[in-house]
Design an enzyme around this catalytic site. Sequence first.
Site, PDB file in Angstrom:
ATOM      1  N   ALA A   1       0.842  -1.202   0.000  1.00 58.61           N
ATOM      2  CA  ALA A   1       0.000   0.000   0.000  1.00 58.61           C
ATOM      3  C   ALA A   1       0.879   1.254   0.000  1.00 58.61           C
ATOM      4  CB  ALA A   1      -0.886  -0.004   1.235  1.00 58.61           C
TER       5      ALA A   1
ATOM      6  N   GLU B   1       0.457  -9.767  -2.567  1.00 55.62           N
ATOM      7  CA  GLU B   1      -0.921 -10.252  -2.763  1.00 55.62           C
ATOM      8  C   GLU B   1      -1.345 -10.107  -4.221  1.00 55.62           C
ATOM      9  OE1 GLU B   1      -2.415  -7.944   0.694  1.00 55.62           O
ATOM     10  OE2 GLU B   1      -3.323  -9.851   1.284  1.00 55.62           O
TER      11      GLU B   1
ATOM     12  N   GLU C   1       2.236  -7.027   7.286  1.00 51.79           N
ATOM     13  CA  GLU C   1       1.104  -6.314   7.893  1.00 51.79           C
ATOM     14  C   GLU C   1       1.032  -6.450   9.403  1.00 51.79           C
ATOM     15  OE1 GLU C   1       1.121  -8.036   5.150  1.00 51.79           O
ATOM     16  OE2 GLU C   1       0.108  -6.893   3.592  1.00 51.79           O
TER      17      GLU C   1
ATOM     18  N   GLY D   1       0.660  -5.776  -0.092  1.00 50.43           N
ATOM     19  CA  GLY D   1      -0.247  -5.775  -1.235  1.00 50.43           C
ATOM     20  C   GLY D   1       0.460  -6.134  -2.536  1.00 50.43           C
TER      21      GLY D   1
END
Length: 696
Positions: free
Chosen positions: A62, A106, A126, A103
């Site tokens: 992010a 991911e 995270e 992210g």
Amino acid sequence: MNGKHYQAHGEVAVITLDNPPVNGLGHELRTRLVAGIDAAQADSAVKAIVITGAGAFFSGGADIREFNTPKAMAEPTLHTVIRTAEASAKPVIAAINGTCMGGGLELSLACHFRVAAPAAQIALPEVKLGLLPGAGGTQRLPRVVGVETALNMIVSGNPVPAEQLKATALFDEIVAGDFPEGALAFARKVVAEKRPLKRIRDIKIDFPNADAFFQFARNSVGAVAKNLPAPLKCVDAVAASVSKPFDEGLRYERELFIQLAQTTESKALRHAFFGERAAAKIPDVPADTPTRKVERVAVIGAGTMGGGITMNFLNAGIPVTILETKQEALDRGVATIRKNYEASVKRGKLTADKVERNMGLLKPTLSYDDIKSADLVIEAVFEEMGVKEGVFRKLDEIMKPGAILATNTSTLDVDKIAGFTKRPEDVVGMHFFSPANIMKLLEMVRGKKTAKDVLATVMGIAKKIRKTAVVSGVCDGFIGNRMLEQYQRQVMFLLEEGATPQQVDRAMEKFGMAMGPFRVSDLAGNDIGWAVRKRRYIEKPNVLYSHIADRLCEMGRFGQKTGAGWYRYEPGKRDAIPDPAVEEMIAAYRKEKGFTPRKIGDDEIVERCVYALVNEAAKILEEGIAARASDVDMVYLTGYGFPLHRGGPMFYADTIGPYNVARSMQRYAANPHGDPAFWKPAPLLAKLAAEGKTFN
Ligand SMILES: NC(=O)c1ccc[n+]([C@@H]2O[C@H](COP(=O)([O-])OP(=O)(O)OC[C@H]3O[C@@H](n4cnc5c(N)ncnc54)[C@H](O)[C@@H]3O)[C@@H](O)[C@H]2O)c1
């Protein structure tokens, strides 16, 4: 659509993630990604899509600059990007050129194929922000690297080199050569061989004895996670990857993510994360301020602090010349440095080669001639103004022009020290904490005349030696110790009123402090506080101090080093054992002063200790000694063992609410014992309380 971010190479379209410094998945980048995938679908000449990163990163996850802004959740969200990539009718290949985190990982897990450079670092960090990977990471990663490996990565958040995972289904190929050429070759192979699209969601996990495994994992993770809920939720989410169908698992992961995001603990961790970054910014010293070159460092004094300070620079590969007045002191200092390194080798934290490299960077000397061309000199001699004066006059005389002259003083006036030189603009305080080679905190004390480029330079140095630097103005005790003095005053008043050292320590440790105040004092040496108080009795006759700790020192109980302090210690051990002799001393003291002991609750102990910090910090903020409340929090989190999950004293006060803090203080002001006047809320605190606002 051809351009920097999207390029067709024959039948392969390459989408480049390009958003410096870490290719964070910000709104603009997400929009370009979806547009790129759509364009590739629409172009009949394109048969495969490669997603790769510009520079050293694939993607750091992010974009933290968008946190708490509408852009973070604006469409296309990361979930939309992931669905778009996964649903593509043409093969999508993640070409992981470098660091791939959160992210970013991911996203690559939603691609049909993944290739990576061997040195690429892979992580789902995270948990370090009190969260869990919320975009499918907990469901997809176990399907390709195995449940155990995925669990370790998700619970620790630590990076793993791609090379280490090359045998897993995470990667289709490790590409040793150039990027993106190697990835393009792989994409062409996929097209030529008409390889079917692989979707990780379709993999079934076969994991026998899952229940027993996850129970074991919960027990071990729970034992280390202590006050943090995220690691256990990570276990729950990974367990769902085994027990639930994929889409249900995704929904469950989302639910847990939302729960965690609302916890105070996660908010505290995120506060600390941003607080660390904020502390590096000085309001009137712009980021582009030129800095001075620092290639050679000198340290004056090879005692406790000088040795530790030196190690930081050696560890960073920066040569240090260390200066003493006497050969024995110099030899002792150098031997201690070596001994510390050798202890690290024994613990497997350092190699013998590294010790020799570091020691090779160290030059011991008794002569100022050997240090005059250093770029930065840090003084760590005895804490006496006369000694400091001698050193700084000498430095002024011999150091090359432009050298930075730093002092590690904890209590003396940095402006006065700067005044011993004809170059006060080059003087700055660099207040390290003991043990200086380990403690993260470094208070940068900005004198009245400290030049901006000097400040910018030492802040850069702090980063190099991996310290959390916080700028403090000049005042007695700077930020940390000035607040600590109020904390310690309350601690002693609590004893006078009826608490025991054990009770206070237990209450503060239950609150989360790394160590209770009495154990800390026994470790640091009770004589240090005694010396400060003796000065205070003269300098500040109007401030009320308890004399109970003086009695302890008069008994020769200086702490661990004398085998007895607030507790007693068995030879060679550090366990604090309650001592009836201390209880007797306290009882006699109370009797003599006419105090009737009362039962004090743990809540009162915690409130009085923490609110004492908060009230003093409010004054520090008002005076401009600290630039922002989060700077105060960083000082306490990194230098004073304040519990991370509480986010620092100011963040903690914010969670209670300044209004409620001020109300409690009024209650304590009504207590005739101790120092009722102290509990008058500082004007800033009173203002926030009245306006319903917070510090941060
Ligand atoms: N000990 C701590 O926890 C701590 C923490 C932060 C800051 N400080 C500050 O660091 C400084 C040093 O403290 P320390 O605990 O390392 O003391 P220390 O007594 O362990 O070391 C001081 C060293 O300086 C040497 N020295 C004295 N005068 C000198 C001179 N004129 N030239 C060169 N060397 C000289 C001494 O021989 C001694 O080895 C003090 O200003 C202290 O306030 C200490």
